[in-house]
Design a protein around this motif. Structure first.
Motif, short mmCIF file in Angstrom:
data_model
loop_
_atom_site.label_atom_id
_atom_site.label_comp_id
_atom_site.label_asym_id
_atom_site.label_seq_id
_atom_site.Cartn_x
_atom_site.Cartn_y
_atom_site.Cartn_z
N LYS B 166 0.84 -1.19 0.00
CA LYS B 166 0.00 0.00 0.00
C LYS B 166 0.88 1.25 0.00
CE LYS B 166 -3.86 1.66 2.71
NZ LYS B 166 -4.63 1.38 3.93
N LEU B 167 1.94 1.20 0.78
CA LEU B 167 2.89 2.32 0.79
C LEU B 167 3.40 2.57 -0.62
CD1 LEU B 167 4.91 4.30 2.23
CD2 LEU B 167 6.49 2.37 2.26
N MET B 168 3.81 1.50 -1.29
CA MET B 168 4.35 1.65 -2.63
C MET B 168 3.28 2.16 -3.59
SD MET B 168 7.54 1.00 -2.53
CE MET B 168 8.24 0.48 -4.10
N ARG B 169 2.05 1.69 -3.40
CA ARG B 169 0.97 2.17 -4.28
C ARG B 169 0.73 3.66 -4.03
NH1 ARG B 169 -4.33 0.69 -4.90
NH2 ARG B 169 -4.55 -0.11 -2.77
N SER B 170 0.82 4.09 -2.76
CA SER B 170 0.60 5.50 -2.46
C SER B 170 1.71 6.35 -3.07
CB SER B 170 0.50 5.73 -0.95
OG SER B 170 1.78 5.80 -0.36
N LEU B 171 2.85 5.74 -3.39
CA LEU B 171 3.94 6.46 -4.04
C LEU B 171 3.84 6.35 -5.57
CD1 LEU B 171 6.91 5.28 -1.79
CD2 LEU B 171 5.72 7.46 -1.68
N LYS B 172 2.79 5.74 -6.05
CA LYS B 172 2.60 5.49 -7.48
C LYS B 172 3.71 4.63 -8.06
CE LYS B 172 0.41 8.58 -10.05
NZ LYS B 172 -0.81 9.34 -10.17
N ALA B 173 4.15 3.65 -7.31
CA ALA B 173 5.21 2.76 -7.79
C ALA B 173 4.66 1.84 -8.87
CB ALA B 173 5.77 1.94 -6.64
#
Ligand SMILES: Nc1ncnc2c1ncn2[C@@H]1O[C@H](COP(=O)(O)OP(=O)(O)OP(=O)(O)O)[C@@H](O)[C@H]1O
Ligand SMILES: [Mg+2]
Lengths: 270, 266
Positions: B166-173
């Motif tokens: 989720k963290l990575m998704r919030s960074l648009k990874a």
């Protein structure tokens, strides 16, 4: 109590109010589970103005996290829209930073490496960010731990790293889901003061999820009170206590009144 | 204060480690002593179990035989090649199944079914297919060794905490960034445990292959000495195989400690 329909009519059209940063327009969220649909949110309308500190409070399961995830662009609403500066949010934005209840650090990266993770993902040159990262790490009080690994840090220190990781990229909006919920009372208080100082001085708009009423009133300009089954907004309390606020603010009789007001809005539903 | 506490903690820990190490050495010596004494007393027939000293001599002379290095090299090759191919295969299939859910749903029944088969039954088949040379042994080693890597890769990649994603998704990874920066490294400790098991299995695969049909290799020698009732030499071969297995295991253990420094160790 204002009629939500009326509120909708009165709500400014997209872009009309230059101070509103985030708007949710009759957001509903229904999760379909094998046991049947669960209405996590029903017809939620809120407005967050520039530079405001807004808290969502409510009992467990009232949809606070769901609403925050929708605003973050991590979860699509079933109906309605969340808007950032009048534009529908359909995916995460770099203008918004997200903080979780736990620090979510990568154990194989040092404090600095964790803070530089977003830079790598964003495709920025980590060297260009390094100085900024170091100064933010210092600002959250971890100067001596730049090269430490997460498992060498306490829970509070790990959460500081998470704060540094998000602040380094200067988000305009900071979304936090019970960021200090796992910390002890003393650490939490210290972290709250620090968070308030940093976000106030940088003019960051904050949305803060908690189920701690005192914390919500202490930090916020607005407390959005939510109630469960289905999750909806039962009222918004404007906190007009002067800033900067210190621990002494809690002695203010107005503080107690506000807490009572929030509790009242909650109490009718629990 | 904190540092002092940590220091005393470390020394008691280290002292305990040494007690256990000495204990293990003691038990080892006791076993060797028993091994030496039992055949001499006649309680055990020395033809069935030659005393340790005879095995040690046999080991020494065996290692000086001109034919020995060739056999050692053959088996060593089979093990290493089988281990490497098996690991890469397990890793590749494991990653494919973990990142591609429909592939996993399609393939999983076969994976589970295949796991249920005692792979040793394939050994005669592989001899028939790939001949008496090294290939059939390497194939056997691969077939046994790739499995723990495959399973651990899948389990490891599926155990990535949802918050990290989720963290990575919030960074648009991108999915690739999520995989390399988070998922793979998160799974690595689990994958590596599978790799360690793969080495032990590769040894088993190579030896079983040689047992079933071969004209060279340590498994061939072991079989030969058994038939000739030269049990001392048979034991000498076993000691060598055990050494290879242990050396590989501890080498990987060392690599694990060095490269996967963030692993939670009890
Ligand atoms: N991914 C999901 N799938 C199904 N149901 C969900 C999901 N996420 C949340 N829910 C349901 O939606 C409702 C609201 O959940 P949410 O996590 O938003 O509550 P919350 O207010 O954040 O609670 P807490 O204070 O415990 O964190 C709950 O009834 C929950 O069971
Ligand atoms: Mg929640």
């Amino acid at each position: 109590m204002p009629n939500p329909k009326l509120q909708l009519v009165e709500a400014p059209v997209a872009g009309a109010s230059d101070r509103s940063v985030i708007n949710t327009r009759s957001i509903s969220k229904i999760f379909s589970l094998p046991e049947g649909p669960v209405t996590a949110l029903r017809d939620v309308n809120i407005t967050v103005s520039k530079g405001d500190f807004v808290s969502f409070v409510g009992p467990s399961g009232c949809g606070k996290s769901t609403l925050l995830n929708i605003i973050a662009g991590l979860l699509p609403p079933t109906s309605g829209t969340a808007e950032l500066y009048g534009e529908a949010i359909t995916s995460p934005s770099r203008r918004m930073g997200f903080m979780f209840q736990t620090a979510v650090l990568l154990p194989w990266r040092t404090v600095e490496g964790n803070v530089l993770l977003p830079a790598e993902v964003y495709g920025m040159d980590p060297k260009a960010v390094r100085d900024k990262a170091r100064s933010v790490i210092e600002a959250v009080g971890l100067k001596d731990f730049i090269k430490a690994y997460p498992k060498q840090l306490s829970g509070g220190m790990q959460q500081r790293v998470a704060l540094a990781r998000v602040l380094t990229y200067e988000p305009e909006i900071l979304l936090m889901d019970e960021p200090f919920g796992a910390l002890d009372e003393f650490t939490r208080e210290a972290m709250n003061l620090e968070l308030m100082r940093i976000t106030q001085s940088a003019g960051i708009t904050c949305i803060f999820v908690t189920h701690n009423i005192t914390e919500a009133v202490f930090l916020s300009d607005k407390v959005v009170v939510m109630t469960p089954r289905p999750g909806k907004v039962s009222g918004v309390v404007d906190v007009t206590l002067p800033r900067p606020r210190e621990i002494e603010t809690m002695k203010d009789p107005a503080f107690a009144d506000l807490i009572f007001e929030v509790r009242n809005l909650l109490g009718r539903h629990i | 204060m904190k540092h002092v506490d940590q220091w005393t903690d470390n020394t008691t820990q280290r002292r305990q480690d040494w007690y256990f190490r000495l204990g293990a050495i003691g038990i080892g010596i006791a076993i060797l002593a028993l091994w030496e004494v039992l055949p001499l007393t006649g309680l055990v027939n020395p033809i069935i179990l030659p005393p340790f000293s005879k095995v040690a001599v046999a080991l020494f002379t065996l290692m000086q035989q001109p034919f020995f290095p060739g056999h050692l090299a053959v088996t060593f090759n089979e093990i290493i090649i089988g281990f490497i191919i098996g690991t890469l295969l397990g890793l590749g299939i494991g990653i494919a199944l973990a990142v591609w859910p429909s592939a996993k749903r399609l393939a999983y029944p076969f994976v589970v079914g295949f796991q249920a088969i005692p792979k040793i039954v394939f050994a005669p088949l592989f001899i028939a297919w790939f001949g008496f040379g090294q290939t059939s042994k390497i194939v056997m080693a691969v077939v046994i060794a790739f499995f723990p890597v495959l399973i651990n890769t899948m389990v490891g990649l599926e155990s990535v905490p949802s918050d990290a994603r989720k963290l990575m998704r919030s960074l648009k990874a991108t999915p690739l960034q999520i995989f390399w920066k988070v998922s793979f490294l998160h799974a690595l400790p689990i994958i590596f445990a599978g790799v360690q098991a793969a080495f032990t299995f590769a040894v088993i695969g190579a030896i079983v292959g040689e047992f079933v049909g071969s004209q060279e290799g340590l498994g061939y020698l072991l079989n030969l000495y058994n038939f000739q009732l030269r049990i001392d030499r048979a034991f000498a071969v076993i000691v060598i195989l055990a050494t290879i297995g242990a050396a590989g295991f501890f080498l990987l253990e060392w690599a694990d400690r060095k490269f996967i420094f963030w692993r939670e160790r009890s």
